[in-house]
Design a protein around this motif. Structure first.
Motif, mmCIF file in Angstrom:
data_model
loop_
_atom_site.group_PDB
_atom_site.id
_atom_site.type_symbol
_atom_site.label_atom_id
_atom_site.label_comp_id
_atom_site.label_asym_id
_atom_site.label_seq_id
_atom_site.Cartn_x
_atom_site.Cartn_y
_atom_site.Cartn_z
ATOM 1 N N SER A 7 -9.512 -53.686 28.295
ATOM 2 C CA SER A 7 -9.218 -52.257 28.380
ATOM 3 C C SER A 7 -8.415 -51.773 27.180
ATOM 4 O O SER A 7 -8.130 -50.589 27.056
ATOM 5 C CB SER A 7 -8.445 -51.967 29.671
ATOM 6 N N LYS A 133 -15.310 -48.172 29.254
ATOM 7 C CA LYS A 133 -14.765 -47.028 29.976
ATOM 8 C C LYS A 133 -13.995 -46.072 29.064
ATOM 9 O O LYS A 133 -13.630 -44.977 29.491
ATOM 10 C CB LYS A 133 -13.857 -47.505 31.104
ATOM 11 N N ARG A 134 -13.757 -46.480 27.814
ATOM 12 C CA ARG A 134 -13.011 -45.631 26.878
ATOM 13 C C ARG A 134 -13.855 -45.323 25.642
ATOM 14 O O ARG A 134 -13.323 -45.073 24.563
ATOM 15 C CB ARG A 134 -11.702 -46.317 26.473
ATOM 16 N N GLU A 137 -13.254 -41.784 24.082
ATOM 17 C CA GLU A 137 -11.938 -41.738 23.440
ATOM 18 C C GLU A 137 -11.942 -42.559 22.157
ATOM 19 O O GLU A 137 -11.439 -42.127 21.117
ATOM 20 C CB GLU A 137 -10.881 -42.273 24.401
ATOM 21 N N TYR A 141 -11.331 -41.230 18.233
ATOM 22 C CA TYR A 141 -10.337 -41.699 17.274
ATOM 23 C C TYR A 141 -10.998 -42.277 16.023
ATOM 24 O O TYR A 141 -10.549 -42.032 14.904
ATOM 25 C CB TYR A 141 -9.442 -42.763 17.919
ATOM 26 N N PRO A 260 -9.303 -36.857 20.068
ATOM 27 C CA PRO A 260 -8.936 -37.771 21.163
ATOM 28 C C PRO A 260 -8.963 -37.109 22.539
ATOM 29 O O PRO A 260 -9.285 -37.742 23.539
ATOM 30 C CB PRO A 260 -7.515 -38.215 20.780
ATOM 31 N N ILE A 261 -8.660 -35.803 22.593
ATOM 32 C CA ILE A 261 -8.682 -35.082 23.870
ATOM 33 C C ILE A 261 -10.103 -34.964 24.385
ATOM 34 O O ILE A 261 -10.393 -35.241 25.555
ATOM 35 C CB ILE A 261 -8.053 -33.679 23.702
ATOM 36 N N ARG A 264 -11.464 -38.337 25.740
ATOM 37 C CA ARG A 264 -11.025 -38.680 27.106
ATOM 38 C C ARG A 264 -11.735 -37.807 28.132
ATOM 39 O O ARG A 264 -12.078 -38.268 29.227
ATOM 40 C CB ARG A 264 -9.503 -38.527 27.215
ATOM 41 N N ASP A 267 -15.164 -39.217 28.721
ATOM 42 C CA ASP A 267 -15.107 -40.423 29.548
ATOM 43 C C ASP A 267 -14.966 -40.081 31.028
ATOM 44 O O ASP A 267 -15.504 -40.777 31.891
ATOM 45 C CB ASP A 267 -13.944 -41.317 29.106
ATOM 46 N N ARG A 268 -14.240 -39.002 31.328
ATOM 47 C CA ARG A 268 -13.952 -38.658 32.724
ATOM 48 C C ARG A 268 -14.984 -37.720 33.338
ATOM 49 O O ARG A 268 -15.342 -37.849 34.509
ATOM 50 C CB ARG A 268 -12.561 -38.007 32.814
ATOM 51 N N THR A 315 -18.511 -36.510 20.688
ATOM 52 C CA THR A 315 -19.099 -36.530 22.028
ATOM 53 C C THR A 315 -20.573 -36.896 21.967
ATOM 54 O O THR A 315 -21.069 -37.707 22.757
ATOM 55 C CB THR A 315 -18.915 -35.167 22.715
#
Length: 410
Positions: A7, A133-134, A137, A141, A260-261, A264, A267-268, A315
């Protein structure tokens, strides 16, 4: 060696490869902005010839990425990476010995080959070590490396050329690539090649047609960015804005903040939560820019564009990687970067033609229209996909129900 199922994102490999990507794209941007002046001064070339210096590079890079995506399944990717870096460093170093425009164009083709190889392999290596899972994100980066190179590369390159000449600039550009070798060797940051890419018959992957849709969206976005790269300086002159270059500075600020925002959020919530709001930001930016006559309006446009562009690009790249198998990551990265280059090339032609028939302000409103097309196409395709998925679920549910009733009857 850090594995993808961990992770942890900020591993030694991730940081080193991101830095390598920054240096590779810095090499590109250092010279890209300075070539027009150099070619015009040394070869007394016209605008068409100057444009060839960029276009032949882009064409060779696009072709090489397609070839690299194929070769990565047959040749060890480290070999392709090192060959690409060597070619990029050598061609950068010897630009100054080109005595004719023909020999310079040949070197630009060679550079496109080297850059195309390296710029496909490095993102593929990174996609292997980012935790699944990241992914959004991590790509957010990682893509900052190219954004930072795009922001500071032209500024450094132009200053070096003005102060010390093109020869010094060429040497510095070559050094940025050469530095990558000790970075990789000292940190041992390249992850081991997955065995199934080399040994498994599953490595013989067919073309992934699911990649075409996100790649097409990325191409549309790149068309709008081409309008900024190619014409914003001329637009600034037409509206008497001497500091129009501030657009890229403030654009870079919001790109750094949002990536980075948005990663995330992808990912969600998935790509839908990012792409549509971001497309609205790009549309608003281009409309504001088309009416810009003051520095505050320029800054507002730049901030909005950074928010939209900075969220959309990583994205789409993460989306393309997510719908690909590991064996297809080279193909996905190749298509992502190729769609960017193709969009920039098409944008220069299309938007340039519009500007010549109307004005730069009208041209930017047409560019906003491309992003409206982006949003409409995305919504239509997404709705159609959702409807098909719902139909499949209903059909499955009815089949299960019928099977249960049949079982009860027996």
């Amino acid at each position: 060696m850090e594995l993808k199922n961990s992770s942890k994102l900020w591993t030694k490999s991730f940081i080193t490869l991101s830095l390598c990507s920054f240096l590779l794209f810095l090499n590109l941007q250092l010279l890209l902005s300075s070539f027009p002046a150099y070619v015009k001064d040394k070869f007394l070339a016209g605008d068409v010839t100057v444009s060839l210096v960029t276009s032949v590079f882009a064409i060779s890079a696009i072709a090489t990425r397609f070839l690299t995506a194929y070769l990565i399944r047959k040749i060890h990717r480290n070999v392709i990476l090192y060959i690409g870096l060597i070619i990029a460093a050598l061609t950068t170093a010897v630009y100054v010995i080109a005595s004719t425009i023909g020999s310079l164009l040949l070197l630009r083709v060679g550079y496109g080959i080297g850059f195309g190889m390296a710029s496909t392999i490095i993102p593929t290596l990174v996609s292997q070590i980012i935790p699944s899972k990241r992914l959004g994100e991590g790509i957010g980066y990682f893509s900052l490396s190219t954004s930072l190179a795009l922001s500071i590369g032209p500024l450094i390159g132009l200053n070096l050329m003005q102060q010390f000449g093109f020869r010094t600039l060429s040497i510095v550009g070559a050094l940025t690539v050469i530095i990558i070798f000790p970075l990789i060797f000292m940190t041992k940051s390249i992850p081991p090649e997955p065995a199934k890419i080399v040994h498994s018959t599953a490595a013989k992957q067919r073309f992934n047609f699911k990649l075409l849709f996100p790649a097409s969206l990325n191409m549309i976005l790149a068309i709008t960015y081409s309008g900024l790269l190619s014409f914003i300086a001329l637009y600034g002159t037409s509206v008497s804005l001497d500091q129009v270059g501030l657009f890229f500075l403030f654009n870079a600020v919001t790109v750094v903040i949002i990536r980075p925002i948005s990663g995330r959020l992808f990912d969600r919530k998935g790509h839908g939560a990012v792409l549509l709001p971001s497309a609205v930001c790009v549309i608003a930016s281009l409309v504001v820019l088309s009416f810009t006559t003051t520095i505050p309006m320029l800054i507002v446009s730049a901030l909005l564009y950074g928010l939209g562009f900075g969220a959309i690009q990583p994205t789409i790249q993460a989306w393309m990687l997510r719908i690909s198998t590991k064996e297809q990551h080279g193909m996905a990265n190749s298509m992502f970067y190729n769609s960017t280059d193709l969009g920039v090339a098409l944008g220069a032609l299309l938007l340039g033609a519009i500007a010549s028939l109307s004005s730069y302000a009208i041209m930017y409103r047409y560019a906003a229209g491309f992003m409206v097309l982006f949003a409409v196409v995305y919504m239509l395709v997404n709705r159609n996909t959702a409807a098909k998925q719902q139909a499949v679920m209903l059909k499955t549910a009815s089949t299960v129900t019928a099977s249960n009733v049949s079982g009860i009857g027996h």
